[in-house]
Design a protein around this motif. Structure first.
Motif, mmCIF file in Angstrom:
data_model
loop_
_atom_site.group_PDB
_atom_site.id
_atom_site.type_symbol
_atom_site.label_atom_id
_atom_site.label_comp_id
_atom_site.label_asym_id
_atom_site.label_seq_id
_atom_site.Cartn_x
_atom_site.Cartn_y
_atom_site.Cartn_z
ATOM 1 N N VAL A 75 13.963 -13.219 -100.210
ATOM 2 C CA VAL A 75 13.680 -14.216 -99.162
ATOM 3 C C VAL A 75 14.967 -14.519 -98.384
ATOM 4 N N GLY A 76 16.062 -14.670 -99.094
ATOM 5 C CA GLY A 76 17.343 -14.929 -98.421
ATOM 6 C C GLY A 76 17.748 -13.792 -97.500
ATOM 7 N N PHE A 77 17.615 -12.558 -97.991
ATOM 8 C CA PHE A 77 17.934 -11.401 -97.148
ATOM 9 C C PHE A 77 16.998 -11.325 -95.946
ATOM 10 N N LEU A 78 15.728 -11.629 -96.160
ATOM 11 C CA LEU A 78 14.768 -11.591 -95.053
ATOM 12 C C LEU A 78 15.139 -12.617 -93.989
ATOM 13 N N CYS A 84 18.884 -11.969 -86.888
ATOM 14 C CA CYS A 84 19.460 -11.052 -85.901
ATOM 15 C C CYS A 84 18.425 -10.057 -85.362
ATOM 16 N N THR A 85 17.162 -10.284 -85.679
ATOM 17 C CA THR A 85 16.079 -9.431 -85.173
ATOM 18 C C THR A 85 15.280 -10.253 -84.162
ATOM 19 N N LYS A 111 24.437 -5.257 -87.764
ATOM 20 C CA LYS A 111 25.347 -4.537 -86.874
ATOM 21 C C LYS A 111 24.958 -3.075 -86.678
ATOM 22 N N ASN A 112 23.926 -2.598 -87.358
ATOM 23 C CA ASN A 112 23.652 -1.160 -87.288
ATOM 24 C C ASN A 112 22.755 -0.797 -86.110
ATOM 25 N N LYS A 116 19.658 -2.673 -83.416
ATOM 26 C CA LYS A 116 19.862 -2.610 -81.966
ATOM 27 C C LYS A 116 18.649 -1.964 -81.300
ATOM 28 N N ARG A 117 18.105 -0.930 -81.938
ATOM 29 C CA ARG A 117 16.915 -0.270 -81.401
ATOM 30 C C ARG A 117 15.702 -1.185 -81.486
ATOM 31 N N ILE A 118 15.568 -1.896 -82.595
ATOM 32 C CA ILE A 118 14.451 -2.848 -82.731
ATOM 33 C C ILE A 118 14.509 -3.856 -81.600
ATOM 34 N N ASN A 119 15.670 -4.455 -81.396
ATOM 35 C CA ASN A 119 15.810 -5.510 -80.402
ATOM 36 C C ASN A 119 15.621 -5.019 -78.970
#
Length: 163
Positions: A75-78, A84-85, A111-112, A116-119
């Protein structure tokens, strides 16, 4: 609290629960369970299902303790990942990226090239980019376990886009 605020919070909690539920068996399978602390391929003390937070060599956990740690950590990682998504993702796709993020860390995810592609709205390209993250250790080398994990994350990610 207004009803729409309660409803939005309930929807967010249900979304989080669904994504974590999809990710748990995937993470468990790929991380494996080790109740004694060990050094991962990068040399980081690790225990349970790939847990690295506050782990010291010599630490021991029971299976029950390991089980109890996994959900809140995911949950924390999500939550860090979602910060940032900027594009909403289908649950299965988000679970694939959660597995990736749990493995490499939220800082790397944020940072990967995948995020960047998702956003930019190129989620399929982001799923394909997962296959690039298969090296670890010093010196950096391709790890067969990461090749398998990334292929399965990519497959799960793409399947989520079809649902």
């Amino acid at each position: 609290m207004p009803i729409w605020t309660k409803t939005r919070a309930a929807v967010a909690a249900a979304s989080t629960a669904a994504v974590v539920a999809l990710a748990i068996p995937f993470v468990r399978d790929h991380e494996g369970l080790r109740t004694n602390a060990y050094l991962d391929p990068v040399g980081i003390p690790t225990i349970c299902f790939g847990e690295t937070l506050n782990v010291r060599m010599g630490d021991r956990k029971t299976v029950a303790e390991c089980e109890e740690m996994l959900t809140p950590r995911l949950v924390g990682f999500l939550n860090e990942m979602r910060a940032c998504t900027t594009v909403p993702l289908p649950p299965k796709t988000e679970a694939a990226f959660l597995s990736f993020t749990y493995n490499v860390g939220a800082g790397v995810y944020c940072k990967n090239m995948a995020v960047k592609r998702i956003n930019k709205g190129n989620v399929e390209e982001a799923c394909n980019a997962l296959s690039l993250y298969v090296k670890a250790g010093v010196p950096r080398r391709t790890l067969p376990g990461l090749v398998r994990r990334r292929a399965e994350e990519r497959q799960m990610c793409l399947e989520g886009l079809k649902e």
